[in-house]
Structure formats: structure tokens, C-alpha cells
Design an enzyme around this catalytic site. Structure first.
Site, PDB file in Angstrom:
ATOM      1  N   ASP A 221     -37.360 -77.600 -30.803  1.00 37.29           N
ATOM      2  CA  ASP A 221     -36.060 -78.168 -31.092  1.00 37.29           C
ATOM      3  C   ASP A 221     -35.209 -76.915 -30.758  1.00 37.29           C
ATOM      4  OD1 ASP A 221     -34.685 -80.345 -32.962  1.00 37.29           O
ATOM      5  OD2 ASP A 221     -34.259 -78.378 -33.964  1.00 37.29           O
ATOM      6  N   GLU A 276     -54.597 -69.947 -24.926  1.00 36.14           N
ATOM      7  CA  GLU A 276     -55.886 -69.665 -25.285  1.00 36.14           C
ATOM      8  C   GLU A 276     -56.708 -70.874 -25.406  1.00 36.14           C
ATOM      9  OE1 GLU A 276     -55.473 -67.391 -29.067  1.00 36.14           O
ATOM     10  OE2 GLU A 276     -54.217 -65.841 -27.992  1.00 36.14           O
TER      11      GLU A 276
HETATM   12  C1  GLC Z   1     -32.068 -81.048 -32.383  1.00 41.45           C
HETATM   13  C2  GLC Z   1     -32.632 -82.411 -32.877  1.00 41.45           C
HETATM   14  C3  GLC Z   1     -31.735 -83.004 -33.741  1.00 41.45           C
HETATM   15  C4  GLC Z   1     -31.371 -82.080 -35.054  1.00 41.45           C
HETATM   16  C5  GLC Z   1     -31.180 -80.526 -34.459  1.00 41.45           C
HETATM   17  C6  GLC Z   1     -31.129 -79.628 -35.686  1.00 41.45           C
HETATM   18  O1  GLC Z   1     -31.043 -81.310 -31.722  1.00 41.45           O
HETATM   19  O2  GLC Z   1     -32.907 -83.331 -31.860  1.00 41.45           O
HETATM   20  O3  GLC Z   1     -31.998 -84.190 -34.422  1.00 41.45           O
HETATM   21  O4  GLC Z   1     -30.500 -82.513 -35.986  1.00 41.45           O
HETATM   22  O5  GLC Z   1     -31.781 -80.309 -33.472  1.00 41.45           O
HETATM   23  O6  GLC Z   1     -32.321 -79.269 -35.701  1.00 41.45           O
END
Ligand code: GLC
Length: 581
Positions: A221, A276
Site C-alpha cells: 500500500d 529466502e
Molecule cells: C491506498 C489504498 C487506499 C487507502 C490509502 C491509505 O491508496 O488503496 O484504500 O485509503 O492507501 O492507506
């Protein structure tokens, strides 16, 4: 002819280290997939219960959006504990059971890792609040004194992605107004300090924890976050905007908190850990960066693959699709990765809605953080690409679905990984009719009257045409489902020729049979509205973006996204034709 077919089935397939290169990955937003215990919230046991459905669909892997303990301030992307399951969703034992069931069905598991920020309920953040200024506990996050005589002004005037200031002021343990902490997203999502080795260590531990539990890969993310230059004096908004609106966006890595070069040191470390394992764990970056910088995230020394959201941001248009596909195949080759393709996910308006709106028409107010992340631009032509809450009267439902089906059939024929989002296989469009009082997304609350938020693509799936919450579970649904969902229920589409679900099933089955190496050749059509490409083995894909039916090449039409018209390919339709190579 189709030499890879044999190794794509059975146990061999599960040990193939290259499984990810051309995988069909199905994104599950767990709270809205299937609710096994009837509390209105989808859960881990709900995924296990639907393994037969997933197998029948024909996908290679599932990607689970966060299922970790969370107050759901941002749909689970506010994580309280990275090495656990939210008790509302189940237990670690439930997770193991799900992993075993998926693996037994030949389906791999990708989980979401959220490294830029934790939730404000994470034990480390609580400790930071309870500890004095300058303490080791505060050093895990980004705390600064405020400006102004008494520190009453935020350290800088930056805005957060969800709206409002990027800094929030805390109350010190002694009750006095105190320091400020940074949060790029919601205030419940404090940013980690990635210069602190303890943070790095802890994430290695988390990656190991899930890898040891059989997780095959990770979706990272906000992969272009984490590294930050916070040297004083902090730049002010105007400085950032000057950079954001330069012709090259942030192509030079000079932004203080997006896409800085240092972040790749972290991924080099992660890659060592991934390698790993046997087969090596995979990763895909969610990195909204300038296209020239995407390859770094996708390199074999880094995460290995990165999302490109180019098709997702494009109109349904032949020239634009062709350029995006061609450019990304070249870029993928250069980086050593395979390309990724995606039309829908939990952050954007579903493509069946996007394609049903007038081109360049009223496309308002993002549902996604990304618009700011990519440099303050709102997509091509200065228009917002997120289309949330587009007025219902402008939506042509039938056109949207027809184009979505055509686009998906095209996407599934491309070399690289196809990322699909739950519900698109049912032809679901965005739910625009959610009452304000029932909305959940922070972007809605932090930008009143401006952003409608992302709830419209996160509404629990309809499994049956009737019953409580259309078969989502024995209880209600945590976001209200519209009446029209009944027509899109799984039970209404299973075994029904021409249904969107059967189209996806057929296409995914054929894809795994037809897929060979990652080559694509364009075939000249002499018609600017028609795209035609072939893959090794005589697999041809033709999409008609224009308005008049066109001839198809000789061969067997093995699937089409809509009925043919006297053997011709009608408007907004894709067909796969197989002929002797
Ligand atoms: C990314 C995710 C989104 C979230 C953001 C903050 O863009 O896909 O859903 O709100 O990160 O974590």
C-alpha cells in the site's frame, strides 16, 4: 501448441516461481465479500466458504485487502496490529484454514501490507502519546513542534490526501497542548518514521510472519510513501504545488514525502527476505508515480511488480488503449517485470459506471487519494478520473456494462497480470445511492460537499436475488445494497449463457489454456476504432471501439463479450479468435 498449459495445472503450478507473471488476481475486500457469521460484516470464514466459487471463476490468486484489527477509519487501511486478524473478521486459525482451502484449490494468496502508516490505536502510537517529547517512542512516528509563539500552528501548511491538514496536534500526558504528528492520510493514520531501524525491523518481522503462514505475495500500500525528507525549514504548500504542477510532475524524486529514492533501500531489504522462500514471495507496488519512475518499484531487486493505473484512467478509446498497452509492455520488459492491468479496485468508481458516462463529461471529485499523490493533477485533460457520484441521469447503464465487458475481455488477453476486483465479474456498477448518514469513507467526511468517497464500490456482494442482504450473510449488510443488486446476483447468473459471470468464467478458463509467453503483436486493421493483436499460438483479440460492426479474422471465435451481428463484431465488443498459428 500451448506448451505452458501443462505446468499451469496441478501441483506443479503451485511451485512455479513465475506464477505471478501472468496471473489473474482477484481482489477481495473482505468486509464486503461474504459474511459467514451473520453480523453484517464479511469475514475470513466467508472467504473460505466461497473457495468453490473462486475456483470455478478460474482465478490464479486472491489479493485480500486488509483484514487486520482496525477501527475502520479508512476501511482497514488503518492497522492496529500487523500480525493478527481483526476479531470482527475471525482469528489466525480462520486465516490458516482459509489459506489451506485456497491452496488446495490451486489459488495463491496475496495480502495487503500498509507500511506508510499505522492506525492511531496501534500500541506504538498509544505509547508515543503517553511518552514525553523527544522519547524513543515518539521517534517511531513523525512528531514536530508547532510554529507560532506557543506552537499553536502546524509545522507546515500541507494538506492531507483525505482533506484537512496533514498535521494534528496532541495533548501531552500532562494535559497541555503539545506536539504535532504527521499523517498523509486520515488523522487516525499516523505516518511511521522509516529512518528508525525499529520500524524497518518490525516490518521484516511482519513479512516473515505472513510468509511463514503460507502467504504467497504482498500488495504494498502506498509504496511510494514511507521515505521522507523532513529537514528544516519544512517547505510550504506553495513550494510543493510549484513542484506538483511542473510538466514532469515529481519525476525527479524531489518531493519531500512521495516517491523518494531512499524508499528503494527498504525494498532491496524486503527482496532479500522474499527470496529466502521457495518459491520466492512476490510483491506488487501501489505506487502512483510518474511513469518514468515506476520501473524502480517493479525491478527484480525491488518489489518485482508495480501497478500501472493507465488503463484505469483512460476513456474507452482505441488510440489511448493502444498507446497505454504498447508503452507498458515496453516498460515492463525494461524493468524485468511483467505488466499489470487493472480497471477497478476498492479506490475507484467501477468501470461499468465509468464507461457509461459521457466522455470527458461530468466527472466529479475523486474517490481516491491518488489524485493528489500523482502530483495534484486530476487525471488527463485536467478532469477528475474518479467520477464518484456522477449524476445517475447521465449514466447509460447498458452502454457502461457492454463496454466494461469488452474492455475486460481485451485486458484478459494481454500479457502480464490481470487484477480483477470483486463484483466486476457480476457486472456491478458503482452504487451511487448511499445515504450520507450511512457512508463510511473518510474522504467523504473530510471533504464535505466535495468528495463522495469510495463506498460505492465497496457495497457487499449480492450472492442471491432475495433473502437478507441478497445472500451476503444472514444479517444485514454494513453498507446498504440497492434494489437493482438482485438482478446481478451470482445465483441469477450462474449457468446463464451470456451473463457477465459466465463471460468471466469462460474467459479465465480459456486464458489459462491459451496463454503462452509474454509476446504481443499488433495486427493492422485499417480502422482507427478497431484494435487487433495476437499472442503466440494463434490467439487473436479484436475490440471494436467504434459504432459499426466490423469483420473478424478467420478462425474460431472462442468467446466474445457480446453477441456477434451476422458474424461481425458489433460496437463496444471484443472477441477472441483462435486460428492456426
Ligand atoms: C491506498 C489504498 C487506499 C487507502 C490509502 C491509505 O491508496 O488503496 O484504500 O485509503 O492507501 O492507506
Amino acid at each position: 501448441m500451448f506448451s505452458t498449459k501443462a505446468h499451469r495445472t496441478g501441483a506443479d503450478r503451485m511451485s512455479d516461481p513465475n506464477w505471478w507473471r501472468q496471473a489473474a488476481v482477484y481482489q477481495i475486500y473482505p468486509r464486503s465479500f461474504y459474511d459467514a457469521n451473520g453480523d453484517g460484516l464479511g469475514d475470513i470464514k466467508g472467504v473460505t466458504a466461497k473457495v468453490p466459487y473462486l475456483k470455478e471463476l478460474g482465478i490464479d490468486a486472491v489479493w485480500l485487502s486488509p483484514f487486520y484489527p482496525s477501527a475502520l477509519a479508512d476501511g482497514g487501511y488503518d492497522v492496529d496490529d500487523y500480525r493478527n486478524v481483526d476479531p470482527k473478521l475471525g482469528t489466525l486459525e480462520d486465516f490458516d484454514e482459509m489459506a489451506a482451502a485456497l491452496h488446495a484449490a490451486g489459488i495463491r494468496i496475496v495480502v495487503d501490507i500498509v507500511p506508510n502508516h499505522s492506525s492511531d490505536r496501534h500500541e506504538w502510537f498509544k505509547e508515543a502519546l503517553a511518552s514525553p517529547k523527544g522519547s524513543a517512542a515518539r521517534e517511531r512516528y513523525i512528531f514536530r513542534d508547532g510554529r507560532g509563539e506557543n506552537g499553536e500552528l502546524p509545522p507546515s501548511d500541507w494538506d492531507s490526501v483525505f482533506g484537512g491538514p496533514i498535521w494534528d496536534r496532541i495533548t501531552e500526558p500532562d494535559g497541555t497542548p503539545g506536539q504535532w504528528y504527521m499523517h498523509i492520510f486520515a488523522k487516525e493514520q499516523p505516518d511511521f518514521n522509516w529512518e528508525n531501524p525499529e520500524i524497518r525491523e518490525d516490518f521484516l518481522k511482519t513479512l516473515r510472519f505472513w510468509s511463514d503462514r503460507g502467504v504467497d505475495g504482498f500488495r504494498i500500500d502506498v509504496a511510494h510513501g514511507m521515505a521522507k525528507d523532513l529537514s528544516e525549514p519544512l517547505p510550504m504548500k506553495a513550494d510543493l504545488e510549484a513542484k506538483a504542477h511542473g510538466t514532469d510532475g515529481f519525476a525527479d524524486g524531489s518531493h519531500p514525502f512521495w516517491d523518494r529514492d531512499e524508499v528503494h533501500e527498504v525494498y532491496a531489504e524486503w527482496r532479500k527476505l522474499f527470496n529466502e522462500y521457495n518459491p520466492p514471495r512476490t510483491a506488487v507496488a501501489e505506487a502512483w508515480v510518474h511513469e518514468t519512475r515506476r520501473a524502480r518499484y517493479a525491478s527484480p531487486e525491488g518489489l518485482g511488480q508495480a501497478f500501472n493505473f493507465d488503463l484505469l484512467q483512460s476513456d474507452f478509446d482505441a488510440a489511448s488503449f493502444k498507446k497505454i498497452i504498447a508503452d507498458n509492455l515496453v516498460a515492463a520488459k525494461e524493468s524485468g517485470a511483467s505488466s499489470t492491468w487493472v480497471f477497478s479496485n476498492h479506490d475507484v468508481v467501477r468501470h461499468a459506471t465509468r464507461y457509461g458516462l459521457p466522455k470527458g463529461g461530468s466527472v466529479a471529485q475523486g474517490t481516491n487519494a491518488a489524485q493528489d499523490v500523482t502530483g495534484g493533477t486530476k487525471g488527463q485533460d485536467g478532469k477528475g478520473w474518479l467520477l464518484a457520484g456522477a449524476p445517475a441521469e447521465e449514466l447509460d447503464v447498458e452502454l457502461g456494462l457492454r463496454r466494461a465487458r469488452a474492455a475486460t475481455l481485451l485486458l484478459l488477453a494481454l500479457p502480464g497480470s490481470a487484477y480483477l476486483y470483486q463484483g466486476e465479474e457480476l457486472g456491478l456498477r458503482e452504487v451511487s445511492e448511499i445515504p450520507d448518514a450511512e457512508r463510511q469513507d473518510p474522504s467523504f467526511f473530510r471533504n464535505p460537499g466535495v468528495e463522495i468517497g469510495r463506498d460505492g464500490c465497496r457495497v457487499p456482494l449480492p450472492w442471491t436475488a432475495d433473502g437478507s442482504s441478497f445472500g451476503f450473510g444472514a444479517g444485514g449488510a454494513h453498507l446498504p445494497q440497492p434494489e437493482w443488486f438482485k438482478d446481478y446476483a451470482v445465483s441469477k447468473q450462474e449457468g446463464v449463457e451470456g451473463s457477465t459471470l459466465e463471460l468471466y468464467r469462460t474467459a479465465l478458463r480459456l486464458r489459462s489454456e491459451l496463454q503462452t509467453d509474454e509476446e504481443l503483436e499488433w495486427v493492422e486493421t485499417g480502422n482507427q476504432d478497431v484494435l487487433h493483436f495476437s499472442r503466440p499460438g494463434g490467439w487473436h483479440t479484436v475490440t471494436n471501439f467504434g459504432s459499426d460492426p466490423v469483420e473478424l479474422p478467420d478462425g474460431d471465435v472462442v468467446v466474445s463479450s457480446g453477441p456477434l451481428d451476422n458474424g461481425k463484431l458489433p460496437a463496444d465488443t471484443t472477441a477472441w479468435v483462435v486460428r492456426d498459428a
